[in-house]
Design an enzyme around this catalytic site. Structure first.
Site, PDB file in Angstrom:
ATOM      1  N   TRP A 129       0.854  -1.190   0.000  1.00 48.36           N
ATOM      2  CA  TRP A 129       0.000   0.000   0.000  1.00 48.36           C
ATOM      3  C   TRP A 129       0.896   1.248   0.000  1.00 48.36           C
ATOM      4  O   TRP A 129       1.880   1.305   0.753  1.00 48.36           O
ATOM      5  CB  TRP A 129      -0.884  -0.050   1.243  1.00 48.36           C
ATOM      6  CG  TRP A 129      -1.766   1.137   1.436  1.00 48.36           C
ATOM      7  CD1 TRP A 129      -2.514   1.775   0.484  1.00 48.36           C
ATOM      8  CD2 TRP A 129      -2.004   1.828   2.669  1.00 48.36           C
ATOM      9  NE1 TRP A 129      -3.203   2.811   1.054  1.00 48.36           N
ATOM     10  CE2 TRP A 129      -2.910   2.867   2.384  1.00 48.36           C
ATOM     11  CE3 TRP A 129      -1.545   1.667   3.975  1.00 48.36           C
ATOM     12  CZ2 TRP A 129      -3.363   3.745   3.359  1.00 48.36           C
ATOM     13  CZ3 TRP A 129      -1.998   2.527   4.943  1.00 48.36           C
ATOM     14  CH2 TRP A 129      -2.896   3.550   4.647  1.00 48.36           C
ATOM     15  N   ASP A 210      -1.119  -6.235   9.340  1.00 53.05           N
ATOM     16  CA  ASP A 210      -1.995  -5.101   9.065  1.00 53.05           C
ATOM     17  C   ASP A 210      -3.345  -5.659   8.633  1.00 53.05           C
ATOM     18  O   ASP A 210      -3.484  -6.217   7.543  1.00 53.05           O
ATOM     19  CB  ASP A 210      -1.368  -4.248   7.942  1.00 53.05           C
ATOM     20  CG  ASP A 210      -2.233  -3.033   7.617  1.00 53.05           C
ATOM     21  OD1 ASP A 210      -3.248  -2.803   8.314  1.00 53.05           O
ATOM     22  OD2 ASP A 210      -1.894  -2.308   6.656  1.00 53.05           O
ATOM     23  N   ALA A 212      -6.699  -4.523   7.703  1.00 54.75           N
ATOM     24  CA  ALA A 212      -7.519  -3.354   7.347  1.00 54.75           C
ATOM     25  C   ALA A 212      -8.801  -3.753   6.628  1.00 54.75           C
ATOM     26  O   ALA A 212      -9.665  -2.908   6.397  1.00 54.75           O
ATOM     27  CB  ALA A 212      -6.714  -2.397   6.471  1.00 54.75           C
ATOM     28  N   LYS A 245     -13.061   0.294   6.797  1.00 54.57           N
ATOM     29  CA  LYS A 245     -13.759  -0.322   5.656  1.00 54.57           C
ATOM     30  C   LYS A 245     -14.906  -1.204   6.120  1.00 54.57           C
ATOM     31  O   LYS A 245     -16.025  -1.064   5.647  1.00 54.57           O
ATOM     32  CB  LYS A 245     -12.794  -1.152   4.818  1.00 54.57           C
ATOM     33  CG  LYS A 245     -11.406  -0.573   4.702  1.00 54.57           C
ATOM     34  CD  LYS A 245     -11.304   0.537   3.696  1.00 54.57           C
ATOM     35  CE  LYS A 245     -10.082   1.370   3.981  1.00 54.57           C
ATOM     36  NZ  LYS A 245      -9.394   1.918   2.848  1.00 54.57           N
TER      37      LYS A 245
HETATM   38  C1  LIG Z   1      -3.489  -1.858   3.692  1.00 48.39           C
HETATM   39  C2  LIG Z   1      -4.077  -0.769   4.513  1.00 48.39           C
HETATM   40  N1  LIG Z   1      -3.700  -0.643   5.789  1.00 48.39           N
HETATM   41  C3  LIG Z   1      -4.184   0.317   6.588  1.00 48.39           C
HETATM   42  C4  LIG Z   1      -5.108   1.229   6.123  1.00 48.39           C
HETATM   43  C5  LIG Z   1      -5.539   2.285   7.096  1.00 48.39           C
HETATM   44  O1  LIG Z   1      -6.835   2.637   7.118  1.00 48.39           O
HETATM   45  P1  LIG Z   1      -7.427   3.799   8.030  1.00 48.39           P
HETATM   46  O2  LIG Z   1      -6.327   4.588   8.626  1.00 48.39           O
HETATM   47  O3  LIG Z   1      -8.258   4.596   7.102  1.00 48.39           O
HETATM   48  O4  LIG Z   1      -8.220   3.091   9.072  1.00 48.39           O
HETATM   49  C6  LIG Z   1      -5.533   1.142   4.792  1.00 48.39           C
HETATM   50  C7  LIG Z   1      -6.458   2.128   4.235  1.00 48.39           C
HETATM   51  O5  LIG Z   1      -6.621   2.312   3.068  1.00 48.39           O
HETATM   52  C8  LIG Z   1      -4.994   0.128   3.978  1.00 48.39           C
HETATM   53  O6  LIG Z   1      -5.362  -0.012   2.697  1.00 48.39           O
END
Ligand SMILES: Cc1ncc(COP(=O)(O)O)c(C=O)c1O
Length: 398
Positions: A129, A210, A212, A245
């Site tokens: 990411w 991670d 998510a 999400k």
């Molecule tokens: C792989 C991944 N990790 C972590 C996040 C963190 O999400 P947030 O900070 O919006 O909760 C995202 C958001 O797009 C993500 O795609």
């Protein structure tokens, strides 16, 4: 004082949204942004989340600070959602802090690593990411990449990945996407998680998972199976959880960071460092989103309703993957598009040359980041033919 600052280039992902907004074409399609969309292009708040929010507001009698660790009920329930029945078993070894979304969780992890073991290196997947490296690296921690994605087969470059992990020094931290790998959509099978767990264990490597997109791949339980396998086997594990999400709580910034430590005494010490790290950066986390998620998870009926809504979102994403693969195959029967249906979550990589991606945005008005990551949730019955036509027109350019 700030006069010497130059304007920065746009964020690779957020910049796509801005370019999309600027484009006057009535037929433009946004496949860039990383949020779920329904068939009308909206990002809904799940009904169960709305209901929990209404009840919460009706009952809330104070807005006093929640404390550095955040909402303790949320911390317990969100870790239980991730770890399932293992959570109770590992409770004494687990230190959790509520964070500012999943990003806050990742950054909290990096800050703690940097403070506790300044020489540690976090190894991230190649690709990963777009925000992982800036977010973690800005804490001062060193980053390196391990092979993950094989563009030729559009699957995990597993032999290369394992071989690479086997050469890492003890204490190296390995960031793994719990499910729905962003940007490739390519996940480890359970057998592969098992082999990774063996290598991590034998080499003394530390997993940082991670999570998510729990629930966005297959379902809540299946998507956490790899994480649970690691948590049950390894002495130490770092875990970043996002509620953006699956709960649709994006802007509320709800998330958690947990460390499963070698023993209970270490976990108790870690908890004090988590609290101090938060206190020094932002003092206390925001309450609202976490309180909503805690309520959904703590009420059997709401929890079931929410799980059903997540299941409907996943079913839609799988349907869209099949639909796009089908429309592309109909136009180019000579090209294999079946990988779209094998991959999981919202994202896949188109695997086109930069010139083709750029033409998709500038000539075809179909927007995505320069790496060619598409968000399948941006496809709909209404635009799928247009998207397929556009992709087919730029195929082979480069
Ligand atoms: C792989 C991944 N990790 C972590 C996040 C963190 O999400 P947030 O900070 O919006 O909760 C995202 C958001 O797009 C993500 O795609």
């Amino acid at each position: 004082m700030f006069g010497n600052l130059q304007i920065l280039p746009p964020d690779p992902i957020l910049g796509v949204t801005a370019a999309f907004r600027r484009d006057p074409s009535p037929n433009k399609v946004d496949l860039g942004v990383g949020v779920y969309r329904d068939e009308f292009g909206n990002t809904p708040v799940p009904a169960a989340v709305r209901e929990a929010e209404r009840a919460l507001i009706a009952e809330q009698s104070t807005k006093v600070y929640v404390g550095p660790a955040g909402n303790l009920e949320f911390n317990e329930r969100i870790v239980e959602l991730a770890l399932g029945s293992l959570a109770a078993q590992l409770k004494d070894r687990t230190a959790t802090i509520q964070t500012v979304g999943g990003c806050g969780a990742l950054r909290m992890g990096a800050e703690l690593l940097h403070a506790a073991a300044p020489d540690s290196v976090v190894h991230v997947s190649d690709p990963t990411w777009a925000n992982h490296e800036p977010l973690l690296g800005n804490s001062g921690i060193a980053l390196q990449r391990y092979p993950y994605y094989e563009p030729k087969t559009r699957s995990v470059a597993f032999d290369r990945m394992l071989d690479h992990l086997q050469r890492l020094p003890a204490g190296a931290v390995v960031l793994l996407h719990g499910c729905c790998h962003n940007p490739s959509g390519v996940d480890l099978s359970l057998g592969q998680w098992d082999a990774v767990a063996d290598v991590l264990d034998q080499r003394g490597l530390v997993p940082f998972v991670d999570l998510a997109y729990q629930g966005f791949g297959d379902d809540i339980e299946t998507d956490a199976a790899g994480l649970r396998l690691l948590a049950g086997r390894l002495p130490t594990l770092l875990l970043a959880i996002s509620c953006s999400k699956n709960f649709g709580l994006y802007r509320e910034r709800a998330g958690a960071f947990a460390i499963i430590a070698e023993d209970a005494a270490t976990a108790r010490a870690i908890a004090t460092h988590q609290a101090r790290t938060g206190r020094r950066m932002y003092s206390m986390p925001p309450d609202h989103g976490a309180a909503i998620a805690a309520r959904v998870l703590g009420d059997a009926q709401l929890r079931q309703a929410w799980q059903d809504e997540v299941a409907a979102m996943v079913a839609r994403m799988k349907k869209l993957r099949a639909l796009l693969a089908d429309r592309l195959s109909a136009r180019r029967p000579d090209v294999d598009f079946s990988w779209l249906t094998r991959q999981r979550g919202m994202f896949s990589l188109l695997g086109l040359e930069p010139a083709a991606i750029s033409a998709l945005c500038s000539e075809e008005h179909v927007f995505m980041p320069p790496d060619g990551r598409i968000n399948l949730a941006g496809v709909s019955d209404a635009n799928v033919d247009r998207v397929a036509d556009s992709i087919v027109r730029v195929l082979g350019r480069g």
